[in-house]
Design a protein around this motif. Structure first.
Motif, PDB file in Angstrom:
ATOM      1  N   ASN A 194       0.836  -1.202   0.000  1.00 44.97           N
ATOM      2  CA  ASN A 194       0.000   0.000   0.000  1.00 44.97           C
ATOM      3  C   ASN A 194       0.877   1.261   0.000  1.00 44.97           C
ATOM      4  OD1 ASN A 194      -2.396  -1.602   0.030  1.00 44.97           O
ATOM      5  ND2 ASN A 194      -2.146  -1.896   2.227  1.00 44.97           N
ATOM      6  N   THR A 195       0.469   2.321   0.729  1.00 45.33           N
ATOM      7  CA  THR A 195       1.292   3.527   0.928  1.00 45.33           C
ATOM      8  C   THR A 195       1.708   4.140  -0.404  1.00 45.33           C
ATOM      9  OG1 THR A 195       2.212   2.188   2.744  1.00 45.33           O
ATOM     10  CG2 THR A 195       2.993   4.457   2.548  1.00 45.33           C
ATOM     11  N   SER A 196       0.724   4.358  -1.282  1.00 51.49           N
ATOM     12  CA  SER A 196       1.022   4.823  -2.634  1.00 51.49           C
ATOM     13  C   SER A 196       1.742   6.163  -2.659  1.00 51.49           C
ATOM     14  CB  SER A 196      -0.271   4.917  -3.453  1.00 51.49           C
ATOM     15  OG  SER A 196      -1.170   5.870  -2.902  1.00 51.49           O
ATOM     16  N   GLU A 197       1.564   6.966  -1.598  1.00 60.67           N
ATOM     17  CA  GLU A 197       2.215   8.273  -1.571  1.00 60.67           C
ATOM     18  C   GLU A 197       3.740   8.181  -1.547  1.00 60.67           C
ATOM     19  OE1 GLU A 197       0.790   7.603   2.791  1.00 60.67           O
ATOM     20  OE2 GLU A 197       0.318   6.906   0.754  1.00 60.67           O
ATOM     21  N   LEU A 198       4.271   7.011  -1.204  1.00 56.90           N
ATOM     22  CA  LEU A 198       5.724   6.831  -1.174  1.00 56.90           C
ATOM     23  C   LEU A 198       6.234   5.988  -2.339  1.00 56.90           C
ATOM     24  CD1 LEU A 198       6.347   6.241   2.651  1.00 56.90           C
ATOM     25  CD2 LEU A 198       6.443   8.379   1.342  1.00 56.90           C
ATOM     26  N   ALA A 199       5.366   5.671  -3.289  1.00 61.40           N
ATOM     27  CA  ALA A 199       5.772   4.823  -4.405  1.00 61.40           C
ATOM     28  C   ALA A 199       6.916   5.430  -5.200  1.00 61.40           C
ATOM     29  CB  ALA A 199       4.582   4.553  -5.324  1.00 61.40           C
ATOM     30  N   GLY A 200       6.928   6.752  -5.335  1.00 60.80           N
ATOM     31  CA  GLY A 200       7.989   7.417  -6.089  1.00 60.80           C
ATOM     32  C   GLY A 200       9.369   7.250  -5.489  1.00 60.80           C
ATOM     33  N   GLU A 223      -1.566   4.974  -9.114  1.00 64.28           N
ATOM     34  CA  GLU A 223      -0.604   5.643  -8.240  1.00 64.28           C
ATOM     35  C   GLU A 223       0.608   4.760  -7.972  1.00 64.28           C
ATOM     36  OE1 GLU A 223      -2.540   7.048  -4.702  1.00 64.28           O
ATOM     37  OE2 GLU A 223      -4.025   8.234  -5.823  1.00 64.28           O
ATOM     38  N   PHE A 224       0.494   3.481  -8.298  1.00 66.30           N
ATOM     39  CA  PHE A 224       1.607   2.547  -8.134  1.00 66.30           C
ATOM     40  C   PHE A 224       2.350   2.281  -9.442  1.00 66.30           C
ATOM     41  CE2 PHE A 224      -1.323   1.595  -4.684  1.00 66.30           C
ATOM     42  CZ  PHE A 224      -0.476   1.453  -3.582  1.00 66.30           C
ATOM     43  N   THR A 225       1.630   2.234 -10.555  1.00 69.40           N
ATOM     44  CA  THR A 225       2.238   1.798 -11.808  1.00 69.40           C
ATOM     45  C   THR A 225       3.331   2.714 -12.356  1.00 69.40           C
ATOM     46  OG1 THR A 225       0.324   2.741 -12.995  1.00 69.40           O
ATOM     47  CG2 THR A 225       0.278   0.375 -12.499  1.00 69.40           C
ATOM     48  N   PRO A 226       3.316   4.037 -12.151  1.00 73.41           N
ATOM     49  CA  PRO A 226       4.443   4.827 -12.653  1.00 73.41           C
ATOM     50  C   PRO A 226       5.783   4.397 -12.048  1.00 73.41           C
ATOM     51  CG  PRO A 226       2.588   6.264 -12.188  1.00 73.41           C
ATOM     52  CD  PRO A 226       2.240   4.915 -11.629  1.00 73.41           C
ATOM     53  N   GLY A 229       5.604  -0.110 -12.644  1.00 70.02           N
ATOM     54  CA  GLY A 229       5.169  -0.706 -13.888  1.00 70.02           C
ATOM     55  C   GLY A 229       4.072  -1.723 -13.628  1.00 70.02           C
ATOM     56  N   ASP A 230       4.175  -2.888 -14.286  1.00 76.11           N
ATOM     57  CA  ASP A 230       3.173  -3.927 -14.078  1.00 76.11           C
ATOM     58  C   ASP A 230       3.511  -4.849 -12.912  1.00 76.11           C
ATOM     59  OD1 ASP A 230       1.612  -3.001 -16.142  1.00 76.11           O
ATOM     60  OD2 ASP A 230       2.392  -4.415 -17.634  1.00 76.11           O
ATOM     61  N   HIS A 231       4.575  -4.544 -12.188  1.00 79.54           N
ATOM     62  CA  HIS A 231       4.943  -5.357 -11.022  1.00 79.54           C
ATOM     63  C   HIS A 231       4.106  -4.916  -9.809  1.00 79.54           C
ATOM     64  CE1 HIS A 231       8.205  -7.709 -12.696  1.00 79.54           C
ATOM     65  NE2 HIS A 231       8.617  -6.635 -13.337  1.00 79.54           N
ATOM     66  N   VAL A 232       2.801  -5.031  -9.958  1.00 80.22           N
ATOM     67  CA  VAL A 232       1.843  -4.660  -8.913  1.00 80.22           C
ATOM     68  C   VAL A 232       0.855  -5.807  -8.741  1.00 80.22           C
ATOM     69  CG1 VAL A 232       0.092  -3.012  -8.156  1.00 80.22           C
ATOM     70  CG2 VAL A 232       2.054  -2.214  -9.501  1.00 80.22           C
TER      71      VAL A 232
END
Length: 274
Positions: A194-200, A223-226, A229-232
Motif C-alpha cells: 500500500n502507501t502509494s504516496e511513497l511509491a515514487g 498511483e503505483f504503476t508509474p 510498472g506492471d509489477h503490482v
C-alpha cells in the motif's frame, strides 16, 4: 484506517535473534540507493500472474495460481513463487510483551494502537530503535529465506499515518531500508505494501514490487504503476473493486478475497479473479 489485512487471528511465532551490527551500520551510514539496491539475483513476482492471498491460513493453491503470499509461520507452496508475509510495523495482538520499549508511546506513556486491528505500533522514530526493531523482523526474514520463499511482504508501511504525529514517513522509509537491505542480502525481493504516496521513492527504499489492497475500489492503482510498472499485485475485497481493477488495470495480477482471508473450505471463503 484503510482496509489493510493482516493475519491478526494467528499470532506469529518469534525467533530470538541478534542482528548483525555491521549490516545495520552499513545501511544507516550509506546512501539509501546504494544500501538498498537489489542484487541481480533478486527477482520480483512475474507480472499478470495468477495470485492467491493466503495470509489467513495456507491451503492448496487453486489451478492457475503462480504466486502465493503466506504468513511467515507457514511453509511455502511447492513449485510456485512464494511471498512471505511479516507484520513489520505493528505488533500482533498478544505479542506486545515481546517488544518492550520498542512499542510506540504517547506523551503520557500510553501505547499507540491501531484500533481497527488492535495492534500496537512499533517505535521506529530513532536510529537505535529502528535497528532494534529491524533485528527482530530480520529474524523472520531469515526464517522466510530458510523455508524457500522468494520475497517478503512487510505489512503496515503506512503505520506512521496512524501514529498521531509521533512517526513520520521519513522514519518509515529509513526503517524499511534496513529490511530491504537484509532481504536482498538473503536473495529475497521485497514489496511495498500500500502507501502509494511513497511509491515514487521505491528505488531509494530498495522495494522491488507493490502489493496494493483495494486500489480498484479506490480507483488509484495508477498511483503505483508509474514507479512499479506492471509489477503490482492487486487484492480486492468487493466485487465492485474487482470489476474496476480488471477493467482498468488488466495488465496487473488481480485477485478478490474475503476480508478475513480465510482458508478454502472455511466459512466465508471467497476467491475470484478477472
Amino acid at each position: 484506517m484503510p482496509t489493510i489485512i493482516r493475519s491478526s487471528m494467528m499470532p506469529f511465532s518469534r525467533v530470538q535473534f541478534l542482528a548483525s551490527a555491521a549490516l545495520a551500520a552499513a545501511v544507516l551510514g550509506g546512501s539509501a540507493c546504494t544500501a538498498s539496491a537489489a542484487p541481480a539475483a533478486v527477482a520480483p513476482p512475474p507480472v499478470k500472474a495468477g495470485f492467491d492471498y493466503q495470509i489467513g491460513g495456507a491451503y492448496t493453491p487453486p489451478s492457475g495460481v503462480q504466486v502465493v503470499s503466506r504468513d511467515h509461520g507457514d511453509a511455502p507452496a511447492a513449485g510456485l513463487y512464494n511471498i512471505c508475509y511479516v507484520n513489520a510495523f505493528q505488533a500482533q495482538p498478544g505479542s506486545e510483551g515481546e517488544w518492550g520499549d520498542l512499542l510506540l508511546r504517547d506523551a503520557n506513556g500510553k501505547v499507540v494502537v491501531d484500533e481497527d486491528w488492535d495492534e500496537a505500533l512499533l517505535d521506529v522514530h530513532t536510529a537505535d530503535k529502528r535497528t532494534r526493531v529491524a533485528a527482530k523482523v530480520n529474524a523472520w526474514i531469515d526464517d522466510c529465506a530458510a523455508k524457500g520463499y522468494q520475497a517478503i511482504e512487510p505489512d503496515n508501511y503506512d503505520s506512521f499515518t496512524r501514529s498521531r504525529g509521533l512517526l513520520s514517513d521519513s522514519d518509515a522509509q529509513a526503517y524499511i531500508r534496513l529490511l530491504s537491505a537484509h532481504a536482498h542480502a538473503k536473495g529475497l525481493a521485497i514489496a511495498q505494501k500500500n502507501t502509494s504516496e511513497l511509491a515514487g521513492q521505491r528505488q531509494a527504499n530498495g522495494l522491488d514490487f507493490a502489493i496494493a489492497e483495494e486500489c480498484g475500489q479506490q480507483k488509484n492503482c495508477d498511483e503505483f504503476t508509474p514507479a512499479f510498472g506492471d509489477h503490482v499485485i492487486v487484492i480486492e475485497y468487493t466485487d465492485s473493486g474487482l470489476k474496476t481493477a480488471c477493467s482498468r488495470w488488466s495488465s496487473l495480477s488481480i485477485v478478490r478475497r474475503d476480508l478475513d482471508v480465510v482458508p478454502k473450505g472455511a466459512s466465508g471463503y471467497v476467491r475470484k479473479t478477472c
